[in-house]
Motif scaffolding. Structure first.
Motif, short mmCIF file in Angstrom:
data_model
loop_
_atom_site.label_atom_id
_atom_site.label_comp_id
_atom_site.label_asym_id
_atom_site.label_seq_id
_atom_site.Cartn_x
_atom_site.Cartn_y
_atom_site.Cartn_z
N TRP A 43 0.84 -1.19 0.00
CA TRP A 43 0.00 0.00 0.00
C TRP A 43 0.88 1.24 0.00
O TRP A 43 1.99 1.23 0.53
CB TRP A 43 -0.87 0.04 1.26
CG TRP A 43 -1.51 -1.24 1.65
CD1 TRP A 43 -1.19 -2.02 2.71
CD2 TRP A 43 -2.59 -1.89 0.97
NE1 TRP A 43 -2.00 -3.13 2.74
CE2 TRP A 43 -2.88 -3.07 1.68
CE3 TRP A 43 -3.35 -1.59 -0.15
CZ2 TRP A 43 -3.87 -3.96 1.32
CZ3 TRP A 43 -4.35 -2.47 -0.53
CH2 TRP A 43 -4.61 -3.63 0.18
N HIS A 44 0.36 2.32 -0.57
CA HIS A 44 1.04 3.60 -0.42
C HIS A 44 0.92 3.99 1.06
O HIS A 44 -0.17 3.99 1.62
CB HIS A 44 0.39 4.66 -1.30
CG HIS A 44 1.18 5.93 -1.40
ND1 HIS A 44 1.35 6.80 -0.33
CD2 HIS A 44 1.88 6.47 -2.44
CE1 HIS A 44 2.08 7.82 -0.71
NE2 HIS A 44 2.42 7.65 -1.99
N TYR B 167 0.57 -0.94 -5.09
CA TYR B 167 1.53 -1.26 -6.14
C TYR B 167 1.72 -2.77 -6.13
O TYR B 167 1.93 -3.38 -5.06
CB TYR B 167 2.85 -0.53 -5.89
CG TYR B 167 2.64 0.96 -5.75
CD1 TYR B 167 2.61 1.79 -6.86
CD2 TYR B 167 2.41 1.53 -4.49
CE1 TYR B 167 2.37 3.15 -6.73
CE2 TYR B 167 2.16 2.89 -4.35
CZ TYR B 167 2.15 3.70 -5.47
OH TYR B 167 1.89 5.05 -5.33
N LEU B 168 1.65 -3.38 -7.30
CA LEU B 168 1.67 -4.82 -7.45
C LEU B 168 2.84 -5.22 -8.34
O LEU B 168 2.99 -4.71 -9.45
CB LEU B 168 0.34 -5.29 -8.07
CG LEU B 168 0.23 -6.75 -8.48
CD1 LEU B 168 0.26 -7.66 -7.26
CD2 LEU B 168 -1.06 -6.98 -9.28
N LEU B 169 3.65 -6.16 -7.85
CA LEU B 169 4.78 -6.65 -8.63
C LEU B 169 4.41 -8.00 -9.24
O LEU B 169 3.97 -8.91 -8.53
CB LEU B 169 6.02 -6.80 -7.75
CG LEU B 169 7.32 -7.13 -8.48
CD1 LEU B 169 7.73 -6.00 -9.43
CD2 LEU B 169 8.45 -7.42 -7.48
N TRP C 112 0.40 -0.03 -11.00
CA TRP C 112 -0.13 0.99 -10.09
C TRP C 112 -1.65 0.86 -10.12
O TRP C 112 -2.27 0.96 -11.19
CB TRP C 112 0.31 2.37 -10.54
CG TRP C 112 -0.19 3.52 -9.73
CD1 TRP C 112 -0.46 3.54 -8.40
CD2 TRP C 112 -0.46 4.85 -10.22
NE1 TRP C 112 -0.88 4.79 -8.01
CE2 TRP C 112 -0.89 5.61 -9.10
CE3 TRP C 112 -0.37 5.47 -11.46
CZ2 TRP C 112 -1.23 6.96 -9.22
CZ3 TRP C 112 -0.71 6.79 -11.57
CH2 TRP C 112 -1.12 7.54 -10.46
N LEU C 113 -2.24 0.61 -8.95
CA LEU C 113 -3.67 0.34 -8.86
C LEU C 113 -4.36 1.30 -7.91
O LEU C 113 -3.74 1.80 -6.96
CB LEU C 113 -3.92 -1.09 -8.38
CG LEU C 113 -3.22 -2.23 -9.13
CD1 LEU C 113 -3.49 -3.57 -8.45
CD2 LEU C 113 -3.68 -2.27 -10.59
N GLY C 114 -5.64 1.52 -8.15
CA GLY C 114 -6.47 2.26 -7.23
C GLY C 114 -7.46 1.32 -6.56
O GLY C 114 -7.86 0.31 -7.13
N ALA D 31 1.35 12.52 -6.38
CA ALA D 31 0.08 11.84 -6.61
C ALA D 31 0.19 10.33 -6.46
O ALA D 31 -0.81 9.63 -6.60
CB ALA D 31 -0.44 12.19 -8.00
N GLY D 32 1.41 9.83 -6.22
CA GLY D 32 1.61 8.40 -6.08
C GLY D 32 1.99 7.68 -7.36
O GLY D 32 2.19 6.47 -7.35
N ARG D 33 2.10 8.42 -8.46
CA ARG D 33 2.42 7.81 -9.74
C ARG D 33 3.89 7.37 -9.77
O ARG D 33 4.79 8.17 -9.50
CB ARG D 33 2.15 8.80 -10.87
CG ARG D 33 2.43 8.25 -12.28
CD ARG D 33 2.34 9.36 -13.32
NE ARG D 33 2.61 8.87 -14.65
CZ ARG D 33 1.68 8.48 -15.52
NH1 ARG D 33 0.41 8.56 -15.19
NH2 ARG D 33 2.02 8.03 -16.72
N PRO D 34 4.16 6.11 -10.13
CA PRO D 34 5.56 5.64 -10.17
C PRO D 34 6.24 5.97 -11.49
O PRO D 34 5.59 6.06 -12.54
CB PRO D 34 5.41 4.13 -9.99
CG PRO D 34 4.08 3.81 -10.62
CD PRO D 34 3.21 5.01 -10.36
#
Length: 405
Positions: A260-261, A269-271, A280-282, A338-341
Motif C-alpha cells: 500500500w502507499h 503497487y503490485l509486482l 499501479w492500482l487504485g 500523486a503516487g504515480r511511479p
C-alpha cells in the motif's frame, strides 16, 4: 515462483567468485576476563532460508568489533522461508515451506533465545506468506502449491493454532480485466520471456501473498498462477468473508507481492513475477480495483530471463524497490506527489537470486537475501541517490528472509 534448484548449489564456503568479506566470518574467539567464553550477543534480527543448506532459523548478531554474523538459533528442518515477529517481538511465527508447516516460538527478550511453543501442518501445500491481524487474533496463510488461503487463530499464549478455515482457489466468476489499453500504459511496453507464459483459466492456482487493508475492512490476495488479485470484504471474524470482483491481470503477469502507499492506502503497487512488471492500482472503500499504469521492472532493452520477487515502499511514500532474480538487480521507482511511479534506475544486487529485502528499523538500510549466493548483503539508502552497497555480506545458507526485532 518457487525454485528447487538451490539444492544443486554448493555451500557458501565452496562458492566460486569473490569471497565474502570479514563481516561474513564465523564467530571469533572472544573470551570474558576470567578466561571463560564470552556470552553470545543478543540478536538484532532473525533470518530463514531454504533446505538443505539452511538447517533452521538463524540469529543475526553483532560481535564486539561490530561485525555481523548469522548463527543457528534453533534447528528447524523444512525450509523456514517466511518469518513474522508478533506480540511486540515476544513471538516468532515461521512458515516451513517444504514441510508445509507452521511453527510458533517464544522469544526471550533479554537474549533472543527461541523456545518452540507449537508446530502444526498448515493443511495446504507450500505455505509462502503469512499475514497477521493481532487485533482480531488470527492469521491468514497463502499456499503456493494448492492455491489455498488458510486461517489460524491466536490462542491466549500467542501461539498460532492449526489452521481450520480455508478459502479455495477462485472458480467460475470472472473478474474485471486490466488491459494494456490504459491511456497511461505505453503501447510499446517491453515484453519479456516471462510475460509469454500462457496463464488462462486452466492454469494452476498459486496463492503468493495475502494481506489485510490498513484502514478498511478488506483483505487482498494474489493468485500468481491464474493472474488474479482477489478481494474480500471482512464482516468480523475470519469466518465472515465476502469475496468481491477483484481484478484479473493480463495473461502471463504472475502477480506476486503488493504494498500500500503509506500515506494513501487507496493506492497500491503490485509486482508481477512472470511479466517483470509493476502495476499501479487504485482501490476504493467498496473494494473496487482500478488499473492505472504498468511499468517494466527491467531496464529498457533487456533481453533475457528474469523473475521479479519482492517489493518494498519507503515509509515516506517517495520510492519503491523491486527485486529481479536471474537479472539479479534492484529496480528503483520514484513516486510523485500523486503516487504515480516512474523508473529511476537500478543497481546490481551483489549476488545471485535476490529473493526478498527488508528495511532496517531506522529506514536507512536495505538488507537483501541472496538465495543462491547464500548471503545477505546491505545497501545504504541516502536521500535521492540509488541504493549504495556498503561492503557488508553476512553468510546465510539458502537466504530467504530477514526480520528485525
Amino acid at each position: 515462483m518457487r525454485s528447487s534448484s538451490i539444492r544443486d548449489e554448493p555451500p557458501a564456503t565452496e562458492r566460486s567468485g569473490p569471497a565474502a568479506p570479514a563481516v561474513a566470518a564465523t564467530a571469533g574467539n572472544a573470551r570474558a576476563s576470567d578466561g571463560a567464553p564470552a556470552p553470545e550477543p543478543s540478536p538484532f534480527a532473525f533470518a530463514g532460508g531454504y533446505a538443505p543448506h539452511c538447517a533452521g532459523i538463524h540469529a543475526l548478531v553483532r560481535d564486539g568489533d561490530g561485525r555481523v554474523r548469522a548463527r543457528l538459533a534453533t534447528a528447524l528442518p523444512g525450509s523456514p522461508t517466511w518469518l513474522h515477529l508478533a506480540d511486540e517481538g515476544r513471538r516468532l511465527h515461521a512458515l516451513l515451506e517444504e514441510s508445509h508447516e507452521l511453527a510458533t516460538f517464544a522469544v526471550r527478550p533479554a537474549d533472543g533465545a527461541l523456545t518452540l511453543l507449537s508446530r502444526h501442518p498448515t493443511g495446504g501445500s507450500l505455505p509462502v506468506h503469512l499475514a497477521m491481524d493481532e487485533s482480531a487474533r488470527w492469521a491468514w496463510i497463502a499456499h503456493y502449491g494448492d492455491g489455498t488461503l488458510r486461517s489460524a487463530a491466536l490462542d491466549a499464549d500467542g501461539r498460532l493454532t492449526p489452521p481450520d478455515r480455508v478459502l479455495m482457489p477462485r472458480a467460475g466468476a470472472e473478474a474485471p480485466v486490466a488491459t494494456d489499453a490504459s491511456a497511461d500504459t505505453p503501447a510499446d511496453a517491453p515484453v519479456t520471456a516471462g510475460a509469454l507464459v500462457a496463464a488462462g483459466s486452466s492454469a494452476a492456482s498459486h496463492a503468493h501473498m495475502v494481506r489485510r487493508h490498513p484502514r478498511w475492512p478488506l483483505m487482498l490476495a494474489t493468485d500468481l498462477g491464474r493472474d488474479l488479485l482477489r478481494v474480500w470484504r471482512c464482516h468480523g471474524s475470519a469466518d465472515e468473508l465476502e469475496e468481491l470482483d477483484g481484478l484479473a491481470l493480463p495473461p502471463g503477469s504472475g502477480p506476486r507481492h503488493f504494498v500500500w502507499h503509506p500515506r494513501d492506502p487507496s493506492q497500491l503497487y503490485l509486482l508481477n513475477e512472470q511479466a517483470n512488471a509493476l502495476d499501479w492500482l487504485g482501490l476504493d472503500e467498496a473494494g473496487s480495483l482500478t488499473h492505472r499504469l504498468r511499468l517494466s521492472s527491467l531496464p529498457a532493452g533487456f533481453d533475457g530471463l528474469s523473475y521479479a520477487s519482492d517489493l518494498l515502499v519507503m515509509p515516506d511514500g517517495r520510492r519503491l524497490f523491486a527485486l529481479n532474480r536471474l537479472h539479479d538487480a534492484i529496480a528503483v521507482f520514484d513516486l510523485d506527489a500523486a503516487g504515480r511511479p516512474s523508473w529511476r534506475g537500478e543497481v546490481w544486487a551483489q549476488g545471485s537470486y535476490p529473493r526478498s529485502a527488508t528495511l532496517s528499523p531506522d529506514g536507512r538500510e536495505l538488507w537483501v537475501s541472496l538465495q543462491r549466493s547464500h548471503q545477505v548483503c546491505v545497501f545504504r539508502l541516502e536521500a535521492d541517490a540509488l541504493p549504495r552497497f556498503d561492503g557488508r555480506f553476512v553468510a546465510m545458507p539458502g537466504a530467504a528472509c530477514v526480520v528485525f526485532r
